[in-house]
Design a protein around this motif. Structure first.
Motif, PDB file in Angstrom:
ATOM      1  N   LYS A   1      42.299 -50.054  44.087  1.00  0.00           N
ATOM      2  CA  LYS A   1      41.755 -51.215  44.772  1.00  0.00           C
ATOM      3  C   LYS A   1      41.658 -52.379  43.793  1.00  0.00           C
ATOM      4  CE  LYS A   1      38.762 -51.386  48.696  1.00  0.00           C
ATOM      5  NZ  LYS A   1      37.591 -50.840  49.369  1.00  0.00           N
ATOM      6  N   VAL A   2      42.254 -53.497  44.154  1.00  0.00           N
ATOM      7  CA  VAL A   2      42.206 -54.712  43.350  1.00  0.00           C
ATOM      8  C   VAL A   2      41.741 -55.846  44.259  1.00  0.00           C
ATOM      9  CG1 VAL A   2      43.552 -56.333  41.945  1.00  0.00           C
ATOM     10  CG2 VAL A   2      44.094 -53.889  41.882  1.00  0.00           C
ATOM     11  N   ASP A   3      40.608 -56.423  43.907  1.00  0.00           N
ATOM     12  CA  ASP A   3      40.024 -57.511  44.710  1.00  0.00           C
ATOM     13  C   ASP A   3      39.915 -57.126  46.190  1.00  0.00           C
ATOM     14  OD1 ASP A   3      39.791 -59.144  42.454  1.00  0.00           O
ATOM     15  OD2 ASP A   3      41.833 -59.941  42.713  1.00  0.00           O
ATOM     16  N   GLY A   4      39.498 -55.896  46.437  1.00  0.00           N
ATOM     17  CA  GLY A   4      39.293 -55.444  47.811  1.00  0.00           C
ATOM     18  C   GLY A   4      40.554 -55.010  48.546  1.00  0.00           C
ATOM     19  N   GLN A   5      41.692 -55.113  47.892  1.00  0.00           N
ATOM     20  CA  GLN A   5      42.972 -54.740  48.509  1.00  0.00           C
ATOM     21  C   GLN A   5      43.550 -53.520  47.800  1.00  0.00           C
ATOM     22  OE1 GLN A   5      44.562 -56.370  51.118  1.00  0.00           O
ATOM     23  NE2 GLN A   5      42.750 -57.657  51.316  1.00  0.00           N
ATOM     24  N   TRP A   6      44.103 -52.597  48.563  1.00  0.00           N
ATOM     25  CA  TRP A   6      44.769 -51.444  47.964  1.00  0.00           C
ATOM     26  C   TRP A   6      46.158 -51.833  47.504  1.00  0.00           C
ATOM     27  CZ3 TRP A   6      42.305 -47.246  46.537  1.00  0.00           C
ATOM     28  CH2 TRP A   6      41.096 -46.927  47.154  1.00  0.00           C
ATOM     29  N   GLN A   7      46.488 -51.482  46.257  1.00  0.00           N
ATOM     30  CA  GLN A   7      47.815 -51.771  45.702  1.00  0.00           C
ATOM     31  C   GLN A   7      48.383 -50.509  45.077  1.00  0.00           C
ATOM     32  OE1 GLN A   7      47.485 -54.982  42.900  1.00  0.00           O
ATOM     33  NE2 GLN A   7      47.167 -56.511  44.477  1.00  0.00           N
ATOM     34  N   ASP A   8      49.704 -50.382  45.183  1.00  0.00           N
ATOM     35  CA  ASP A   8      50.385 -49.268  44.525  1.00  0.00           C
ATOM     36  C   ASP A   8      50.579 -49.595  43.052  1.00  0.00           C
ATOM     37  OD1 ASP A   8      50.594 -47.830  46.854  1.00  0.00           O
ATOM     38  OD2 ASP A   8      52.661 -48.407  47.259  1.00  0.00           O
ATOM     39  N   SER A   9      50.394 -48.590  42.224  1.00  0.00           N
ATOM     40  CA  SER A   9      50.580 -48.737  40.784  1.00  0.00           C
ATOM     41  C   SER A   9      51.319 -47.502  40.276  1.00  0.00           C
ATOM     42  CB  SER A   9      49.222 -48.850  40.108  1.00  0.00           C
ATOM     43  OG  SER A   9      49.353 -48.845  38.712  1.00  0.00           O
ATOM     44  N   ILE A  10      52.395 -47.721  39.543  1.00  0.00           N
ATOM     45  CA  ILE A  10      53.173 -46.606  39.006  1.00  0.00           C
ATOM     46  C   ILE A  10      52.714 -46.315  37.584  1.00  0.00           C
ATOM     47  CG2 ILE A  10      55.473 -45.815  38.319  1.00  0.00           C
ATOM     48  CD1 ILE A  10      56.601 -47.601  40.552  1.00  0.00           C
ATOM     49  N   ASP A  11      52.386 -45.061  37.339  1.00  0.00           N
ATOM     50  CA  ASP A  11      52.012 -44.606  36.001  1.00  0.00           C
ATOM     51  C   ASP A  11      53.320 -44.352  35.240  1.00  0.00           C
ATOM     52  OD1 ASP A  11      51.439 -42.972  33.754  1.00  0.00           O
ATOM     53  OD2 ASP A  11      49.633 -42.201  34.711  1.00  0.00           O
ATOM     54  N   ALA A  12      53.658 -45.245  34.329  1.00  0.00           N
ATOM     55  CA  ALA A  12      54.941 -45.172  33.622  1.00  0.00           C
ATOM     56  C   ALA A  12      55.094 -43.888  32.815  1.00  0.00           C
ATOM     57  CB  ALA A  12      55.112 -46.385  32.711  1.00  0.00           C
ATOM     58  N   ASN A  13      54.023 -43.434  32.181  1.00  0.00           N
ATOM     59  CA  ASN A  13      54.105 -42.192  31.403  1.00  0.00           C
ATOM     60  C   ASN A  13      54.365 -40.997  32.300  1.00  0.00           C
ATOM     61  OD1 ASN A  13      53.681 -43.367  28.866  1.00  0.00           O
ATOM     62  ND2 ASN A  13      51.481 -43.385  29.201  1.00  0.00           N
ATOM     63  N   GLU A  14      53.668 -40.942  33.430  1.00  0.00           N
ATOM     64  CA  GLU A  14      53.880 -39.841  34.365  1.00  0.00           C
ATOM     65  C   GLU A  14      55.285 -39.907  34.963  1.00  0.00           C
ATOM     66  OE1 GLU A  14      52.143 -37.812  38.443  1.00  0.00           O
ATOM     67  OE2 GLU A  14      50.918 -39.327  37.440  1.00  0.00           O
ATOM     68  N   LEU A  15      55.752 -41.106  35.249  1.00  0.00           N
ATOM     69  CA  LEU A  15      57.102 -41.281  35.787  1.00  0.00           C
ATOM     70  C   LEU A  15      58.136 -40.715  34.814  1.00  0.00           C
ATOM     71  CD1 LEU A  15      59.038 -42.502  37.925  1.00  0.00           C
ATOM     72  CD2 LEU A  15      58.952 -44.618  36.607  1.00  0.00           C
TER      73      LEU A  15
END
Length: 135
Positions: A57-71
């Motif tokens: 959650k960023v500023d009340g909005q859900w955003q997708d975030s890719i974990d580069a290490n896990e990727l």
């Protein structure tokens, strides 16, 4: 024969390659043991990206975030034929039940980088279309 047949019967569907990424893993003959890797399809790549994506959650909005290490770790696990990072023996040796953690525990940072680079190149991320057309 129509041009469509080229897409129905591609020249190569899967490539495999042996790569030496370290001098630390030696065979009985004292020579470095190669890792055997394979190319990934876009379908496999998309599944790996999805597995490494988290919502936050960023500023009340859900955003997708890719974990580069896990990727990167998931890509290595999926594309490495030998050693099999999913093997119970390797997981046990490196103190985890999660195969995705094995490459990070087993490899030095430079070895990890060389392996992910080799997988990326084998999967077609190293050349532009112009370069491939010349070869």
């Amino acid at each position: 024969m129509s041009a469509l047949s080229a897409f129905l019967h591609p020249a190569v569907t899967r490539e495999e390659k042996e790569v030496i990424i370290s001098k630390r893993f030696l065979g009985e003959d004292g020579k470095p043991v190669p890792f055997k890797i394979r190319s990934l399809t876009q379908e496999e790549n998309a599944a790996i990206i999805k597995a490494a994506t988290r919502q936050k959650k960023v500023d009340g909005q859900w955003q997708d975030s890719i974990d580069a290490n896990e990727l990167s770790a998931r890509t290595i696990v999926e594309a490495t034929v030998f050693p099999d990072f999913r093997s119970a023996e390797l997981c046990e040796k490196y103190g985890t039940k999660d195969p995705v953690q094995v490459p990070g525990k087993m490899l030095l940072a430079g070895e990890f980088g060389r392996l992910i680079d080799a997988v990326s190149k084998l999967s077609g991320f190293d050349k532009s279309l112009d370069e491939e057309a010349k070869n």
